[in-house]
Design an enzyme around this catalytic site. Structure first.
Site, short mmCIF file in Angstrom:
data_model
loop_
_atom_site.label_atom_id
_atom_site.label_comp_id
_atom_site.label_asym_id
_atom_site.label_seq_id
_atom_site.Cartn_x
_atom_site.Cartn_y
_atom_site.Cartn_z
N ASP A 17 0.95 -1.25 -0.04
CA ASP A 17 0.06 0.07 -0.07
C ASP A 17 0.93 1.35 -0.05
O ASP A 17 1.98 1.22 0.48
CB ASP A 17 -1.01 0.01 1.15
CG ASP A 17 -2.12 0.98 1.07
OD1 ASP A 17 -2.18 1.42 0.03
OD2 ASP A 17 -2.70 1.40 2.16
N GLY A 20 0.13 5.57 -4.38
CA GLY A 20 -0.60 6.67 -5.02
C GLY A 20 0.06 7.89 -3.72
O GLY A 20 0.56 9.01 -4.27
N ARG A 21 0.04 7.74 -2.62
CA ARG A 21 0.61 8.72 -1.68
C ARG A 21 2.08 8.98 -1.89
O ARG A 21 2.39 10.17 -1.79
CB ARG A 21 0.43 8.45 -0.05
CG ARG A 21 -1.06 8.65 0.30
CD ARG A 21 -1.23 7.83 1.59
NE ARG A 21 -1.62 6.35 1.24
CZ ARG A 21 -1.72 5.79 2.43
NH1 ARG A 21 -1.67 5.90 3.63
NH2 ARG A 21 -2.06 4.32 2.14
N HIS A 34 2.47 3.72 -8.98
CA HIS A 34 2.44 2.18 -9.35
C HIS A 34 3.58 1.72 -10.04
O HIS A 34 3.96 0.54 -9.74
CB HIS A 34 1.01 1.95 -10.05
CG HIS A 34 -0.31 2.47 -9.25
ND1 HIS A 34 -0.64 1.93 -7.98
CD2 HIS A 34 -1.34 3.27 -9.41
CE1 HIS A 34 -1.54 2.34 -7.48
NE2 HIS A 34 -2.21 2.99 -8.48
N GLU A 64 -12.08 -4.69 -4.02
CA GLU A 64 -12.81 -3.14 -3.99
C GLU A 64 -11.95 -2.21 -4.82
O GLU A 64 -12.56 -1.16 -4.94
CB GLU A 64 -12.46 -2.85 -2.49
CG GLU A 64 -13.75 -3.81 -1.45
CD GLU A 64 -12.85 -5.29 -1.22
OE1 GLU A 64 -11.88 -5.60 -1.40
OE2 GLU A 64 -14.07 -6.09 -1.12
N ASN A 65 -10.92 -2.71 -5.46
CA ASN A 65 -10.10 -1.74 -6.20
C ASN A 65 -10.74 -1.25 -7.48
O ASN A 65 -10.55 -0.23 -8.04
CB ASN A 65 -8.68 -2.01 -6.42
CG ASN A 65 -8.10 -1.89 -5.10
OD1 ASN A 65 -6.88 -2.72 -4.99
ND2 ASN A 65 -8.13 -1.18 -4.38
N ARG A 187 2.25 -4.72 6.10
CA ARG A 187 1.40 -3.77 5.24
C ARG A 187 2.17 -2.68 5.37
O ARG A 187 2.61 -2.05 6.65
CB ARG A 187 0.21 -3.65 5.66
CG ARG A 187 -0.40 -2.70 4.98
CD ARG A 187 -1.99 -2.30 5.50
NE ARG A 187 -2.65 -1.30 4.53
CZ ARG A 187 -3.98 -1.41 4.26
NH1 ARG A 187 -4.69 -2.48 4.43
NH2 ARG A 187 -4.42 -0.45 3.40
N SER A 195 -7.75 -4.94 4.83
CA SER A 195 -8.25 -4.59 3.74
C SER A 195 -8.71 -5.79 2.97
O SER A 195 -8.68 -5.73 1.74
CB SER A 195 -7.44 -3.84 2.85
OG SER A 195 -7.25 -2.55 3.92
C1 IPE Z 1 -5.17 -2.70 -0.14
O1 IPE Z 1 -4.82 -1.43 -0.39
C2 IPE Z 1 -5.17 -3.53 -1.55
C3 IPE Z 1 -4.01 -3.76 -2.08
C4 IPE Z 1 -2.79 -3.46 -1.63
C5 IPE Z 1 -3.97 -4.30 -3.47
P1 IPE Z 1 -6.00 -0.25 -0.52
O2 IPE Z 1 -5.39 0.94 -0.62
O3 IPE Z 1 -7.41 -0.85 -1.35
O4 IPE Z 1 -6.74 -0.44 1.15
P2 IPE Z 1 -7.65 0.53 1.74
O5 IPE Z 1 -8.78 1.09 0.76
O6 IPE Z 1 -6.85 1.67 2.13
O7 IPE Z 1 -8.21 -0.27 2.65
C1 IPE Z 2 -1.51 0.05 -3.37
O1 IPE Z 2 -1.19 1.42 -3.45
C2 IPE Z 2 -1.86 -0.21 -4.73
C3 IPE Z 2 -3.20 -0.67 -4.80
C4 IPE Z 2 -4.04 -0.87 -4.10
C5 IPE Z 2 -3.48 -1.33 -6.25
P1 IPE Z 2 -2.41 2.67 -3.44
O2 IPE Z 2 -2.77 3.02 -4.93
O3 IPE Z 2 -3.64 2.09 -2.55
O4 IPE Z 2 -1.90 3.80 -2.66
P2 IPE Z 2 -2.31 4.97 -1.67
O5 IPE Z 2 -2.99 4.00 -0.38
O6 IPE Z 2 -3.60 5.62 -2.40
O7 IPE Z 2 -1.44 5.63 -1.22
MG MG Z 3 -3.97 2.19 -0.64
#
Ligand code: IPE
Ligand code: IPE
Ligand code: MG
Length: 240
Positions: A17, A20-21, A34, A64-65, A187, A195
């Site tokens: 995880d 994005g951040r 990514h 959920e993604n 994590r 999650s």
């Molecule tokens: C968990 O991360 C899923 C993956 C790493 C693929 P998310 O970013 O989807 O989880 P939440 O929404 O913060 O719980």
């Molecule tokens: C994990 O990183 C990758 C996936 C869930 C596919 P995120 O995309 O959830 O990154 P944040 O949590 O928004 O920073």
């Molecule tokens: Mg995330």
């Protein structure tokens, strides 16, 4: 050679995880996070196997993604296709050169029928080509949810005509059938939750949370986590 860790997990899971951040913090588009995340994955998986960890499960895309913008989803799928192709080619090369000890079997968890056709095809080819490999296992969770996994297993058992089921029946019908339970789950990115990752398989896992964003997660960070794992007293409900 001196042993680096007193005790290693047999099966390790990564909730990757913070991509994005990581990007947003740098003023970059999320997809750059990514991309760097995919590089971190390759690096960490190689490092795990080099340490002798037998099985690596990683959470690449959750059920959920799908709620994310289509453009981001497509980009993640593109990266996954690239990564799986690279792993397959690497595994083929190692099989040819008979570096049997480095043979990596590729497995997945989750309903692949919802994935784009070219990705599904690449995955199936990777699975076929690495079917005989048994030294290490790379298990990628995509379109995966822990609850969906349990429902999938139960439906499979119903179809087999089972009237009563045991814990072993469920374990054997999950997407992870044949793999041991998770010993250690890591994590990244600071959130303290699962999650929906491998809920059944993590019943007695040791959990480790770090604030480091996944693209920054390096072998050095993994060493720190594994040192902590080695110190954990796993009791499985017994008095020790
Ligand atoms: C968990 O991360 C899923 C993956 C790493 C693929 P998310 O970013 O989807 O989880 P939440 O929404 O913060 O719980
Ligand atoms: C994990 O990183 C990758 C996936 C869930 C596919 P995120 O995309 O959830 O990154 P944040 O949590 O928004 O920073
Ligand atoms: Mg995330």
């Amino acid at each position: 050679m001196e042993k680096k860790f007193d005790k290693l997990p047999i099966h390790i899971g990564f909730i990757m995880d913070g991509n994005g951040r990581w990007a947003t913090k740098r003023g970059l588009p999320r997809k750059m996070g990514h991309r760097r995340g995919a590089e971190a994955l390759e690096n960490i998986v190689n490092y795990c196997f080099s340490l002798g960890i037998k099985c690596v499960s990683c959470f690449a895309f959750s059920t959920e993604n799908w709620k994310r913008p289509q453009e981001e989803i497509d980009y993640i799928f593109g990266l996954l296709r690239e990564y799986i192709k690279k792993q397959r080619e690497k595994s083929e090369k190692e099989q040819k050169e008979e570096i049997k000890a480095r043979n990596i079997k590729i497995r997945t968890m989750g309903d692949l029928s919802k994935m784009p056709e070219d990705l599904e095809k690449e995955i199936n080819q990777a699975k076929d080509d690495t079917d005989d490999c048994d030294a290490y296992i790379l298990n990628i969770a995509m379109n995966y949810g822990g609850r969906d996994d349990i429902v999938y297993a139960c439906n499979k058992l119903i179809k087999e005509g089972k009237k009563e089921i045991t814990e072993e029946d469920i374990s054997g019908a999950l997407y992870s059938a044949g793999l041991p339970d998770l010993d250690f789950v890591i994590r990244t990115a600071g959130d303290i939750r699962l999650s929906n990752f491998m809920l059944y398989q993590s019943a007695y896992s040791e959990l480790y949370f770090t604030k480091t964003f996944w693209p920054d997660f390096s072998p050095k960070h993994l060493d720190k986590a594994l040192k902590e794992y080695a110190k954990r007293d796993r009791k499985f409900g017994q008095l020790k």
